[in-house]
Design a protein around this motif. Structure first.
Motif, PDB file in Angstrom:
ATOM      1  N   ALA A  65       0.823  -1.213   0.000  1.00  0.00           N
ATOM      2  CA  ALA A  65       0.000   0.000   0.000  1.00  0.00           C
ATOM      3  C   ALA A  65       0.857   1.263   0.000  1.00  0.00           C
ATOM      4  O   ALA A  65       0.467   2.283  -0.564  1.00  0.00           O
ATOM      5  CB  ALA A  65      -0.934  -0.006   1.215  1.00  0.00           C
ATOM      6  N   LEU A  66       2.024   1.187   0.635  1.00  0.00           N
ATOM      7  CA  LEU A  66       2.911   2.350   0.715  1.00  0.00           C
ATOM      8  C   LEU A  66       4.305   1.976   0.224  1.00  0.00           C
ATOM      9  O   LEU A  66       4.774   0.866   0.429  1.00  0.00           O
ATOM     10  CB  LEU A  66       2.992   2.847   2.160  1.00  0.00           C
ATOM     11  N   VAL A  94       3.687 -14.190  -0.651  1.00  0.00           N
ATOM     12  CA  VAL A  94       4.894 -14.838  -0.107  1.00  0.00           C
ATOM     13  C   VAL A  94       5.714 -13.848   0.726  1.00  0.00           C
ATOM     14  O   VAL A  94       6.355 -14.242   1.706  1.00  0.00           O
ATOM     15  CB  VAL A  94       5.742 -15.483  -1.237  1.00  0.00           C
ATOM     16  N   PHE A  95       5.671 -12.552   0.392  1.00  0.00           N
ATOM     17  CA  PHE A  95       6.370 -11.533   1.195  1.00  0.00           C
ATOM     18  C   PHE A  95       5.684 -11.393   2.558  1.00  0.00           C
ATOM     19  O   PHE A  95       6.339 -11.351   3.596  1.00  0.00           O
ATOM     20  CB  PHE A  95       6.342 -10.160   0.518  1.00  0.00           C
ATOM     21  N   ASP A 114       2.736  -3.207   5.583  1.00  0.00           N
ATOM     22  CA  ASP A 114       1.988  -2.555   4.499  1.00  0.00           C
ATOM     23  C   ASP A 114       2.935  -1.934   3.471  1.00  0.00           C
ATOM     24  O   ASP A 114       2.493  -1.259   2.541  1.00  0.00           O
ATOM     25  CB  ASP A 114       1.023  -1.503   5.056  1.00  0.00           C
ATOM     26  N   ALA A 115       4.233  -2.126   3.663  1.00  0.00           N
ATOM     27  CA  ALA A 115       5.222  -1.530   2.759  1.00  0.00           C
ATOM     28  C   ALA A 115       6.392  -2.480   2.606  1.00  0.00           C
ATOM     29  O   ALA A 115       6.911  -3.002   3.599  1.00  0.00           O
ATOM     30  CB  ALA A 115       5.719  -0.202   3.325  1.00  0.00           C
ATOM     31  N   ASN A 205      17.521  -6.943  -1.636  1.00  0.00           N
ATOM     32  CA  ASN A 205      17.102  -6.864  -0.244  1.00  0.00           C
ATOM     33  C   ASN A 205      15.642  -6.441  -0.184  1.00  0.00           C
ATOM     34  O   ASN A 205      15.240  -5.481  -0.847  1.00  0.00           O
ATOM     35  CB  ASN A 205      17.966  -5.852   0.524  1.00  0.00           C
ATOM     36  N   LEU A 206      14.875  -7.183   0.594  1.00  0.00           N
ATOM     37  CA  LEU A 206      13.489  -6.791   0.872  1.00  0.00           C
ATOM     38  C   LEU A 206      13.459  -6.202   2.272  1.00  0.00           C
ATOM     39  O   LEU A 206      13.921  -6.849   3.213  1.00  0.00           O
ATOM     40  CB  LEU A 206      12.557  -8.008   0.839  1.00  0.00           C
ATOM     41  N   THR A 207      12.933  -5.008   2.430  1.00  0.00           N
ATOM     42  CA  THR A 207      12.767  -4.419   3.755  1.00  0.00           C
ATOM     43  C   THR A 207      11.276  -4.212   3.971  1.00  0.00           C
ATOM     44  O   THR A 207      10.650  -3.392   3.292  1.00  0.00           O
ATOM     45  CB  THR A 207      13.533  -3.089   3.860  1.00  0.00           C
ATOM     46  N   LEU A 208      10.727  -4.999   4.892  1.00  0.00           N
ATOM     47  CA  LEU A 208       9.279  -4.995   5.127  1.00  0.00           C
ATOM     48  C   LEU A 208       8.956  -4.224   6.390  1.00  0.00           C
ATOM     49  O   LEU A 208       9.567  -4.446   7.442  1.00  0.00           O
ATOM     50  CB  LEU A 208       8.789  -6.442   5.229  1.00  0.00           C
ATOM     51  N   ARG A 209       7.990  -3.316   6.257  1.00  0.00           N
ATOM     52  CA  ARG A 209       7.670  -2.435   7.373  1.00  0.00           C
ATOM     53  C   ARG A 209       6.163  -2.181   7.469  1.00  0.00           C
ATOM     54  O   ARG A 209       5.439  -2.354   6.495  1.00  0.00           O
ATOM     55  CB  ARG A 209       8.353  -1.074   7.190  1.00  0.00           C
ATOM     56  N   LYS A 210       5.759  -1.764   8.653  1.00  0.00           N
ATOM     57  CA  LYS A 210       4.424  -1.190   8.841  1.00  0.00           C
ATOM     58  C   LYS A 210       4.662   0.308   8.863  1.00  0.00           C
ATOM     59  O   LYS A 210       5.175   0.856   9.827  1.00  0.00           O
ATOM     60  CB  LYS A 210       3.840  -1.685  10.161  1.00  0.00           C
TER      61      LYS A 210
END
Ligand code: MD6
Ligand code: FE
Length: 212
Positions: A65-66, A94-95, A114-115, A205-210
């Motif tokens: 979403a972001l 999968v993420f 969400d990001a 690199n995947l950086t997953l955040r809220k």
């Protein structure tokens, strides 16, 4: 004899609330790479400008979403790709699942990102020490997935000048930080030119955040 094959993946503490989950993403590499290719088709990798006027050595795209962006006006999250005006591609399932499972393994149950920032490093690309401060609240952890070439992750303290731990990261490793460590300085040393068997001369690199 110990059945090593069936032991849970190792969890190494980097500090009080930061964990390195070695190889945690390995069972999902094929699905992750296919999903990254889909994201990059809709929102191609690009090198963005920093507020200081430099071009980042790392190329990036986003999904969810972001998406995290930077330009001369500053760092921020936006719901649309500034290059096309279109929403960022949706977060691949999968993420979301990998991020939730890694966060749980590190002691942060219920993580719902969400990001997802997708970074692509060529040899020589680096990320200088910084804090992740653009998110709306710091209650959620950050999950960082390494694919491709080896890298040295810098795990610092709460002040830029604090001594940083040098953490070698390889294909499939996942780092999770949150809680008391959510605002620690971190970065990536310039990548060496040691092509990876599967991904060649790049690190993803995947950086997953809220974020919102
Ligand atoms: C990495 N990226 O690429 C870690 N943080 O391995 C980051 O820590 C990061 O790329 C904030 C904004 C952009 C980033
Ligand atoms: Fe960061």
């Amino acid at each position: 004899m110990t059945l090593d094959l069936f032991e849970p993946p190792a969890r190494e503490a980097l500090s009080e609330a930061a964990w390195l989950l070695r190889g945690f993403a390995l069972p999902h590499v094929d699905a992750l790479l296919a999903a990254i290719a889909d994201v990059a088709r809709a929102a191609p990798f690009r090198q963005m400008q920093t507020p200081g006027g430099f071009t980042m050595s790392v190329a990036l795209t986003n999904c969810g979403a972001l998406g995290w962006t930077t330009d001369r006006r500053g760092y921020r999250y936006a719901s649309a790709d500034p290059q096309t005006g279109q929403p960022w591609p949706p977060m691949p399932a999968v993420f979301t699942r990998l991020a939730r499972d890694a966060a749980k393994a590190a002691g942060f149950p219920g993580f719902a990102p969400d990001a997802c920032l997708v970074n692509r490093y060529a040899p020589g690309a680096r990320l200088s020490l910084h804090q992740d401060r653009d998110e709306r609240d710091y209650g959620a952890p950050i999950v960082s997935v390494s694919l491709g070439m080896d890298a040295t992750f810098l795990w610092g303290g709460h002040a830029r000048g604090d001594r940083a731990l040098r953490v070698p990261l390889v294909h499939g490793d996942v780092v999770v930080w949150g809680g008391a460590d959510r605002l620690r300085y971190h970065g990536v040393l310039p990548l060496k030119d040691r092509p990876h068997a599967l991904l060649g001369a790049q690190r993803l690199n995947l950086t997953l955040r809220k974020a919102g």
